[in-house]
Write an enzyme that holds these catalytic residues in place. Structure first.
Site, PDB file in Angstrom:
ATOM      1  N   LYS A 197       0.813  -1.411   0.154  1.00 47.13           N
ATOM      2  CA  LYS A 197       0.046   0.088  -0.175  1.00 47.13           C
ATOM      3  C   LYS A 197       0.936   1.181   0.014  1.00 47.13           C
ATOM      4  O   LYS A 197       1.939   1.370   0.602  1.00 47.13           O
ATOM      5  CB  LYS A 197      -0.827   0.151   1.268  1.00 47.13           C
ATOM      6  CG  LYS A 197      -1.861   0.939   1.837  1.00 47.13           C
ATOM      7  CD  LYS A 197      -2.538   0.764   2.839  1.00 47.13           C
ATOM      8  CE  LYS A 197      -3.858   1.814   2.764  1.00 47.13           C
ATOM      9  NZ  LYS A 197      -4.270   1.607   4.154  1.00 47.13           N
ATOM     10  N   SER A 226      -9.128   0.673   3.528  1.00 49.57           N
ATOM     11  CA  SER A 226      -8.011   2.204   2.761  1.00 49.57           C
ATOM     12  C   SER A 226      -7.007   1.710   1.934  1.00 49.57           C
ATOM     13  O   SER A 226      -6.687   1.754   1.386  1.00 49.57           O
ATOM     14  CB  SER A 226      -7.233   3.033   3.450  1.00 49.57           C
ATOM     15  OG  SER A 226      -7.180   2.269   4.225  1.00 49.57           O
ATOM     16  N   SER A 263      -9.398  -1.867   7.451  1.00 50.13           N
ATOM     17  CA  SER A 263      -8.620  -1.277   6.222  1.00 50.13           C
ATOM     18  C   SER A 263      -7.928  -2.747   5.604  1.00 50.13           C
ATOM     19  O   SER A 263      -7.555  -3.054   4.440  1.00 50.13           O
ATOM     20  CB  SER A 263      -7.970  -0.562   6.433  1.00 50.13           C
ATOM     21  OG  SER A 263      -8.687   0.720   6.261  1.00 50.13           O
TER      22      SER A 263
END
Length: 469
Positions: free
Chosen positions: A80, A155, A179
């Site tokens: 990420k 996320s 997330s």
């Protein structure tokens, strides 16, 4: 491009590389080719690591020389874009950080590299990692590989979409309230949010406040979660929350012959839950009986006294606003996205409410502690509903309109309490979207929940399904 190769899990790829049936160069190139082929539709990848092929060639040479190989030698992974990667852009989903290139890797990245894994790319996220959709002003919106009109969540939605679409076999995501588990459920992969502090957050942003933040593996199989977590866990001397009080048992489940006490819970305590999701949780609970476990429906009174997402919201708003104000100060409005604007507009939590929320978090911990004194595992939904269309502000759950923010109702409990949870697909909605279940354990009981997840994985009715792109 071999479909079998791009959908193989990391454990299998490592085995084939070790036995010289595949070369790291073949594996990395296959995933680069897959990215080129499908990412224009999905938009999960924000930056390719320029040295991935060079590192793959070095890994291949090490195999040929007969060197001792790490457990993930030659296997590509993604991370990420809030996780620092040395000499590879890490822009945090914001024009404010456009062009930012760290000098060092985050601890989690260092550890996967030390195990022989090769960084392939960085993946999309919402601005600052705050959001339930992976969309930002810098790199745009990520789509769900199962239906491009649907969200892969946030996320860590870019990470989940990349793995689901065969662009990566293994990834690193972060989890504040939903997330890694929510996006995994949206896209049909698996993920682990370990006990708070088990994996250091060093080199991962935002670093403060860290009381709810986690970093964890996302993958295509439960055994990959186990393998990755065995490399990631343990203190690094830099993150004060990281702890090694109980070493991780790298063999999934420890005493795998022992029958476990399993409770399952849909409502009350987590808010309204979609009927298809509730049925999937009940089906998973029933399936566990085949392994000799004692399984029953349960209630946890503390969850009915203090609502986890409410506790989380009252605590975190007051703690995160100063950081967002500092980051955005002096920047043009065109550089600040919708989520940051929303956070800045939120009223401060009054001191009395903040104190009540702190005490609410303690009551929730006590409630779960009481539960885990009687049971080994808790089975719940991951999300109250399957994936939904981009940009929705409201959802209809069983005919009742509810805020889209309510999708954090179940997952946020584990961030408030620090408990570990695995997300695993076990069903499919009437619209063809994945439905996941969450396997929760007591603090530092990752071995137990990975064991139960591996059992559910074996009998999952949807294990072999793949998105068509």
């Amino acid at each position: 491009m071999s479909t079998e190769l791009i959908y193989a899990d990391a454990t299998k790829l490592a085995e084939l590389i070790r036995t010289r049936e595949l070369s790291p160069v073949e594996v990395v190139q296959a995933h680069l080719d897959r990215i080129a082929a499908v990412d224009p539709k999905v938009n999960a990848i924000v930056t390719l690591a320029d040295d991935a092929l060079r590192n793959a060639k070095e890994a291949e040479a090490a195999v040929q020389r007969g060197e001792t190989l790490g457990p993930l030698h030659g296997v590509p992974f993604t991370a990420k874009d809030s996780i620092d990667t040395a000499q590879v852009l890490t822009q945090r989903g914001s024009p404010i950080f456009k062009g930012r290139t760290p000098d060092t890797d985050a601890t989690a990245v260092k550890r996967l590299k030390a195990a022989g894994a090769i960084l392939l790319a960085k993946t999309n996220l919402p601005e600052f990692s705050y959001g339930i959709e992976s969309d930002n002003l810098l790199s745009g919106r990520t789509n769900n590989p199962w239906n491009l009109e649907m969200t892969p969540g946030g996320s860590s939605g870019g990470e989940s979409a990349a793995i689901a679409a065969g662009m990566s076999p293994l990834g690193l995501g972060t989890d504040l309230a939903i997330s890694v588990r929510g996006p995994a459920a949206h896209t049909g992969i698996v993920s682990l949010k370990a006990t708070h502090g088990r994996v250091p957050m060093t080199g991962i942003w935002p670093r403060e406040p860290r009381r709810f933040w986690h970093v964890g593996p996302m993958a295509r199989s439960v055994r990959d979660l186990q393998l990755a977590f065995s490399q990631l866990s343990g203190p690094d001397g830099l993150d004060g929350f990281s702890s090694s009080a109980v070493p991780f048992d790298a063999g999934i489940g420890g005493d795998r012959k022992r029958a476990l006490r399993v409770g399952w819970l849909v409502e009350p305590g987590y808010g309204p839950i979609d009927r298809e999701t509730a049925s999937t949780v009940e089906a998973a609970a029933e399936a566990l009986k085949a392994f000799g476990h004692s399984v029953e429906s349960v209630r946890i009174p503390a969850l009915e006294r203090d609502f986890g997402f409410d506790v989380f919201s009252r605590l975190h708003v007051l703690e995160m606003k100063p950081g967002v104000q500092q980051i955005t100060a002096g920047h043009d409005e065109s550089e600040i996205g919708t989520m940051a604007r929303f956070m800045l507009s939120l009223p401060d939590t009054p001191a009395a409410d903040y104190i009540d929320a702190v005490q609410g978090a303690e009551r929730l911990k006590d409630g779960y502690a009481d539960y885990f004194s009687k049971y080994d595992v808790l089975l719940t939904p991951v999300l109250p509903t399957p994936s939904f269309k981009h940009g929705q502000s409201e959802l209809s759950i069983n005919g009742t309109a509810t805020s889209v923010m309510g999708i954090m109702n179940v997952t946020s409990h584990l961030n408030v309490t620090g408990l570990p949870g695995v997300a695993l697909r076990f069903g499919t909605s009437s619209q063809g979207m994945p439905i996941g279940v969450q396997i929760v354990g007591g603090w530092q009981a990752e071995s137990t929940i990975l064991h139960v997840a591996s059992q559910l994985e074996k009998i999952s009715p949807v294990r072999e399904l793949r998105p068509v792109l």
